[in-house]
Write an enzyme that holds these catalytic residues in place. Sequence first.
Site, PDB file in Angstrom:
ATOM      1  N   ARG A  27       0.857  -1.200   0.000  1.00  0.00           N
ATOM      2  CA  ARG A  27       0.000   0.000   0.000  1.00  0.00           C
ATOM      3  C   ARG A  27       0.892   1.250   0.000  1.00  0.00           C
ATOM      4  NH1 ARG A  27      -3.151  -3.411   3.449  1.00  0.00           N
ATOM      5  NH2 ARG A  27      -2.325  -2.542   5.396  1.00  0.00           N
ATOM      6  N   LYS A  85     -10.764  15.578   5.632  1.00  0.00           N
ATOM      7  CA  LYS A  85     -11.933  15.190   4.824  1.00  0.00           C
ATOM      8  C   LYS A  85     -12.901  14.323   5.603  1.00  0.00           C
ATOM      9  CE  LYS A  85     -12.901  11.870   2.173  1.00  0.00           C
ATOM     10  NZ  LYS A  85     -12.883  10.784   1.202  1.00  0.00           N
ATOM     11  N   LYS A  93     -16.790  19.176  -1.625  1.00  0.00           N
ATOM     12  CA  LYS A  93     -16.457  18.068  -2.536  1.00  0.00           C
ATOM     13  C   LYS A  93     -17.741  17.314  -2.893  1.00  0.00           C
ATOM     14  CE  LYS A  93     -13.651  13.852  -2.822  1.00  0.00           C
ATOM     15  NZ  LYS A  93     -12.361  13.231  -2.580  1.00  0.00           N
TER      16      LYS A  93
HETATM   17  C1  5MM Z   1     -10.464   7.337  -2.055  1.00  0.00           C
HETATM   18  O1  5MM Z   1     -11.704   6.820  -1.647  1.00  0.00           O
HETATM   19  C2  5MM Z   1     -12.352   7.462  -0.540  1.00  0.00           C
HETATM   20  C3  5MM Z   1     -13.163   6.492   0.265  1.00  0.00           C
HETATM   21  O2  5MM Z   1     -12.443   5.529   0.814  1.00  0.00           O
HETATM   22  P1  5MM Z   1     -13.199   4.519   1.821  1.00  0.00           P
HETATM   23  O3  5MM Z   1     -14.519   4.139   1.173  1.00  0.00           O
HETATM   24  O4  5MM Z   1     -12.251   3.414   1.886  1.00  0.00           O
HETATM   25  O5  5MM Z   1     -13.388   5.277   3.099  1.00  0.00           O
HETATM   26  C4  5MM Z   1     -13.419   8.413  -1.020  1.00  0.00           C
HETATM   27  O6  5MM Z   1     -13.966   9.163   0.057  1.00  0.00           O
HETATM   28  C5  5MM Z   1     -12.914   9.339  -2.014  1.00  0.00           C
HETATM   29  O7  5MM Z   1     -12.110  10.308  -1.404  1.00  0.00           O
HETATM   30  C6  5MM Z   1     -14.045  10.042  -2.738  1.00  0.00           C
HETATM   31  O8  5MM Z   1     -15.217   9.287  -2.818  1.00  0.00           O
HETATM   32  C7  5MM Z   1     -13.586  10.369  -4.099  1.00  0.00           C
HETATM   33  O9  5MM Z   1     -13.099   9.202  -4.725  1.00  0.00           O
HETATM   34  P2  5MM Z   1     -13.567   8.876  -6.191  1.00  0.00           P
HETATM   35  O10 5MM Z   1     -12.894   7.569  -6.502  1.00  0.00           O
HETATM   36  O11 5MM Z   1     -15.061   8.796  -6.166  1.00  0.00           O
HETATM   37  O12 5MM Z   1     -13.059  10.041  -7.012  1.00  0.00           O
END
Ligand code: 5MM
Length: 335
Positions: free
Chosen positions: A44, A134, A217
């Site tokens: 990771r 976040k 966001k």
């Molecule tokens: C990177 O993924 C984040 C969520 O992780 P977990 O589900 O493991 O907590 C997620 O919050 C992400 O920051 C946002 O949804 C944006 O990611 P995408 O892939 O939708 O651009």
Amino acid sequence: MSDLNNIALKILNNGKGILAADESTATMTKRLESVKVQSTAENRLLFRETLFSASGMTEYIGGVILYDETIKQLTSKKNKIPELISAMGSTPGIKVDTGAKVLAGSPNEKITEGLDGLRERLKEYYKLGAKFTKWRGVYNISKEYPSKLSIQSNAHALARYSSLVQECNMVPIVEPEVLMDGEHSAKECYEKTSEVIKKCFEELIFHKVDLKGIILKPNMILAGNKCKNKISNEEVAKLTLKCLKDSVPSEVPGIAFLSGGQSEIEATENLNLINKFNDTNFIMSYSYGRALQQSALKFWSQDIKNFEGTQKIFNQRAKMNSLAAQGKWSKELEN
Ligand code: 5MM
């Protein structure tokens, strides 16, 4: 200008956007297993360090959202991860929610948890170098959802989180994600997203959050992934702008979209059109997870020691999204 506003602008100004690398271990494991790489702490870190040290970080990535495991890991050169990110000219951030759990009273919906002990965790993350944070609320669409209960309780949690984060001198990213899963139309996505965002701002204001010191966001306005009546990219951009103009107070400095399961190109193209049509004062940028990492992850999985090749792919995606954040992208630039 307040310090928080300066941080938000530094993250999003000049066509920069955010790399969402805050996948929890469970999600990262799914991502790695999908490309047949074992999900160990070392792997990771290796993938993430490869991205964080890419040259594209300096030019196109104003902020990186980390996960608890990553912010505490050391690089191969024994440096702290937030120090690496800052040295590349970007800003380290941290996901501070502890995940979306079943919402009592409406078991088909989710409420995001993590408020207990948050003030203490924030102090720890601040010391580790985080400048922003976040928290993601998740909403699904169907005839009866999202319910008023889910809209109200997630907005309340996002507001309590935001006020605690600002108290600790960091910028909260407020992420209300209306999921694209389902048969719903773009019109339904528009209506539900508007309701969700308006309620979030009602609560943020009630909790005395400084709106100049946050980043929103949101999802783009899309038809559900099982909807038969898809809309054009132009319509996605116009509806998204209309929704945000109508529901986001003008003090908010910037909006950084999530990709939400769109393909890499789709997420770039839609962002580009949003910026072409943008008649607001909001910066419209990206905070992509999958849409910035997918191709790089696939390539990396073939040879996890091929740093340069992986970085080249990541740099290209970051550059394309940066151009899109300025409305300067075109399909031809992809090749
Ligand atoms: C990177 O993924 C984040 C969520 O992780 P977990 O589900 O493991 O907590 C997620 O919050 C992400 O920051 C946002 O949804 C944006 O990611 P995408 O892939 O939708 O651009």
